[in-house]
Scaffold this motif. Structure first.
Motif, PDB file in Angstrom:
ATOM      1  N   UNK A  37       0.820  -1.210   0.000  1.00 12.53           N
ATOM      2  CA  UNK A  37       0.000   0.000   0.000  1.00 12.53           C
ATOM      3  C   UNK A  37       0.854   1.260   0.000  1.00 12.53           C
ATOM      4  N   UNK A  38       1.931   1.259   0.770  1.00 11.41           N
ATOM      5  CA  UNK A  38       2.719   2.490   0.872  1.00 11.41           C
ATOM      6  C   UNK A  38       3.551   2.736  -0.389  1.00 11.41           C
ATOM      7  N   UNK A  39       4.220   1.716  -0.884  1.00 13.50           N
ATOM      8  CA  UNK A  39       5.035   1.892  -2.094  1.00 13.50           C
ATOM      9  C   UNK A  39       4.158   2.017  -3.336  1.00 13.50           C
ATOM     10  N   UNK A  40       3.200   1.093  -3.489  1.00 11.79           N
ATOM     11  CA  UNK A  40       2.350   1.106  -4.665  1.00 11.79           C
ATOM     12  C   UNK A  40       1.373   2.263  -4.677  1.00 11.79           C
ATOM     13  N   UNK A  41       0.767   2.529  -3.525  1.00 12.27           N
ATOM     14  CA  UNK A  41      -0.209   3.608  -3.444  1.00 12.27           C
ATOM     15  C   UNK A  41       0.398   4.966  -3.736  1.00 12.27           C
ATOM     16  N   UNK A  42       1.568   5.211  -3.170  1.00  9.49           N
ATOM     17  CA  UNK A  42       2.236   6.489  -3.408  1.00  9.49           C
ATOM     18  C   UNK A  42       2.588   6.651  -4.881  1.00  9.49           C
ATOM     19  N   UNK A  43       3.137   5.605  -5.475  1.00 10.47           N
ATOM     20  CA  UNK A  43       3.530   5.687  -6.883  1.00 10.47           C
ATOM     21  C   UNK A  43       2.322   5.947  -7.778  1.00 10.47           C
ATOM     22  N   UNK A  44       1.204   5.278  -7.520  1.00  7.38           N
ATOM     23  CA  UNK A  44       0.009   5.471  -8.336  1.00  7.38           C
ATOM     24  C   UNK A  44      -0.504   6.908  -8.238  1.00  7.38           C
ATOM     25  N   UNK A  45      -0.526   7.446  -7.027  1.00  5.98           N
ATOM     26  CA  UNK A  45      -0.990   8.826  -6.826  1.00  5.98           C
ATOM     27  C   UNK A  45      -0.108   9.806  -7.589  1.00  5.98           C
ATOM     28  N   UNK A  46       1.194   9.596  -7.516  1.00  2.00           N
ATOM     29  CA  UNK A  46       2.118  10.527  -8.153  1.00  2.00           C
ATOM     30  C   UNK A  46       2.063  10.430  -9.678  1.00  2.00           C
ATOM     31  N   UNK A  47       1.880   9.234 -10.195  1.00  2.00           N
ATOM     32  CA  UNK A  47       1.773   9.099 -11.648  1.00  2.00           C
ATOM     33  C   UNK A  47       0.482   9.736 -12.156  1.00  2.00           C
ATOM     34  N   UNK A  48      -0.571   9.677 -11.360  1.00  2.00           N
ATOM     35  CA  UNK A  48      -1.819  10.354 -11.742  1.00  2.00           C
ATOM     36  C   UNK A  48      -1.584  11.861 -11.843  1.00  2.00           C
ATOM     37  N   UNK A  49      -0.793  12.389 -10.924  1.00  2.00           N
ATOM     38  CA  UNK A  49      -0.464  13.812 -10.972  1.00  2.00           C
ATOM     39  C   UNK A  49       0.375  14.145 -12.199  1.00  2.00           C
ATOM     40  N   UNK A  50       1.309  13.259 -12.543  1.00  2.00           N
ATOM     41  CA  UNK A  50       2.142  13.485 -13.726  1.00  2.00           C
ATOM     42  C   UNK A  50       1.280  13.527 -14.995  1.00  2.00           C
ATOM     43  N   UNK A  51       0.297  12.622 -15.072  1.00  2.00           N
ATOM     44  CA  UNK A  51      -0.577  12.611 -16.244  1.00  2.00           C
ATOM     45  C   UNK A  51      -1.404  13.889 -16.322  1.00  2.00           C
ATOM     46  N   UNK A  52      -1.861  14.361 -15.169  1.00  2.00           N
ATOM     47  CA  UNK A  52      -2.640  15.606 -15.167  1.00  2.00           C
ATOM     48  C   UNK A  52      -1.779  16.791 -15.603  1.00  2.00           C
ATOM     49  N   UNK A  53      -0.519  16.785 -15.205  1.00  2.00           N
ATOM     50  CA  UNK A  53       0.379  17.861 -15.626  1.00  2.00           C
ATOM     51  C   UNK A  53       0.581  17.843 -17.140  1.00  2.00           C
ATOM     52  N   UNK A  54       0.689  16.637 -17.687  1.00  2.00           N
ATOM     53  CA  UNK A  54       0.849  16.516 -19.133  1.00  2.00           C
ATOM     54  C   UNK A  54      -0.395  17.041 -19.858  1.00  2.00           C
TER      55      UNK A  54
END
Length: 233
Positions: free
Chosen positions: A115-132
Motif C-alpha cells: 500500500x505504501x510503495x504502490x499507493x504512493x507511486x500510483x498517486x504521483x503518476x496520476x499527478x504526472x498525467x494531469x500535468x501533461x
C-alpha cells in the motif's frame, strides 16, 4: 560537515545515515547529500513543559531527524523514507542503541509495503498525467523516484529486506530521470513494475502487520536508558 548551527537536539542522534540519490546509486557530481537521523531526548527534555519536537529540519543543508517514538511509528506504518534510513548502506553514526535499532529493522517489514510503495507511486503518476494534460512540465526525477519505489517494494515483499540501492535498474532509472523516455514509455514501465509489486504481494513471506510489541519493548528500553543517564546511549 556543514558549518551551519544545528538545533541542539541533533546532538542527541543515536543514528545518522545518508539516503537519497547517493544511497540509491543514482548520484551525480551535483547531487546533494541527504542526511537523516533518529534522536533520543534526555528524560528531562522529554518530561519538561517545553517537550521536544517530533521532527528536526535544516533545509539548506538537507538534514532531518525524527524523535525516536515518531520514527518508530512511521516505520511501523511502512513509511518508505523511514525504512530507507534503516536499510541504507551509508551509515555515518550509530551509537550502541542506534545499532540495536538497526538490528531490529526487519521487524518493521510487512505486507503494508504494498500500500505504501504502490499507493504512493500510483498517486504521483496520476499527478504526472494531469500535468501533461495541462501542458505543464514534468519532473522526470520524481517519475524515476516513483518507479524506484515500485521496484524496491517488490523486492521487499519478496523477502529481500528493503533494498535501497537500485542495482540492475540503475540505467533505466537514470534514463527516466534525464527525460530520455516519453511519458507513455514511463507509464508502461509503471504498469509492468506495478504488476511485479502485486505478484510479490501474493507470494510474500512477510507478515500482514509488523511486530508492534517488539518495537514497543525497544522504545521502553530506550526511554529507560535516557532516564538512567544523560549520556547518549
Amino acid at each position: 560537515m556543514p558549518s551551519a548551527v544545528l538545533h541542539p537536539m541533533f546532538d542527541r542522534q543515536i543514528l545518522r545515515v545518508v539516503i537519497g540519490s547517493r544511497a540509491y546509486g543514482l548520484d551525480g557530481t551535483d547531487s546533494d547529500t541527504d542526511r537523516r537521523g533518529v534522536f533520543l531526548p534526555t528524560a528531562d527534555q522529554h518530561w519538561s513543559l517545553d517537550g521536544v519536537p517530533e521532527v528536526l529540519k535544516e533545509d539548506p543543508i538537507e538534514w532531518m531527524a525524527w524523535e525516536l517514538q515518531k520514527f518508530l511509528r512511521l516505520a511501523l506504518k511502512a513509511n518508505p523514507t523511514v525504512l530507507e534510513c534503516l536499510f541504507t548502506p551509508l551509515v555515518e553514526q550509530a551509537t550502541p542503541l542506534g545499532r540495536e535499532l538497526l538490528e531490529l529493522r526487519t521487524v518493521f517489514l510487512s505486507k503494508r509495503l504494498h500500500a505504501t510503495c504502490g499507493g504512493y507511486a500510483e498517486q504521483q503518476f496520476a499527478k504526472l498525467r494531469r500535468r501533461t494534460e495541462a501542458r505543464k512540465p514534468i519532473n522526470w526525477k520524481h517519475a524515476a523516484h516513483c518507479l524506484r519505489l515500485l521496484a524496491t517494494g517488490a523486492k521487499a515483499l519478496a523477502g529481500d529486506g528493503f533494498p535501497v540501492h537500485v542495482g540492475p535498474h540503475r540505467d533505466v532509472l537514470l534514463g527516466v530521470r534525464r527525460g530520455e523516455k516519453s511519458l507513455e514509455e514511463v507509464d508502461e514501465l509503471r504498469a509492468e513494475w506495478s504488476s511485479g509489486l502485486d505478484l510479490a504481494l501474493r507470494n510474500s513471506p512477510l507478515p500482514a502487520t509488523p511486530d508492534v510489541e517488539e518495537v514497543d519493548a525497544f522504545l521502553i528500553h530506550a526511554r529507560r536508558l535516557a532516564a538512567k543517564s544523560k549520556d547518549l546511549p
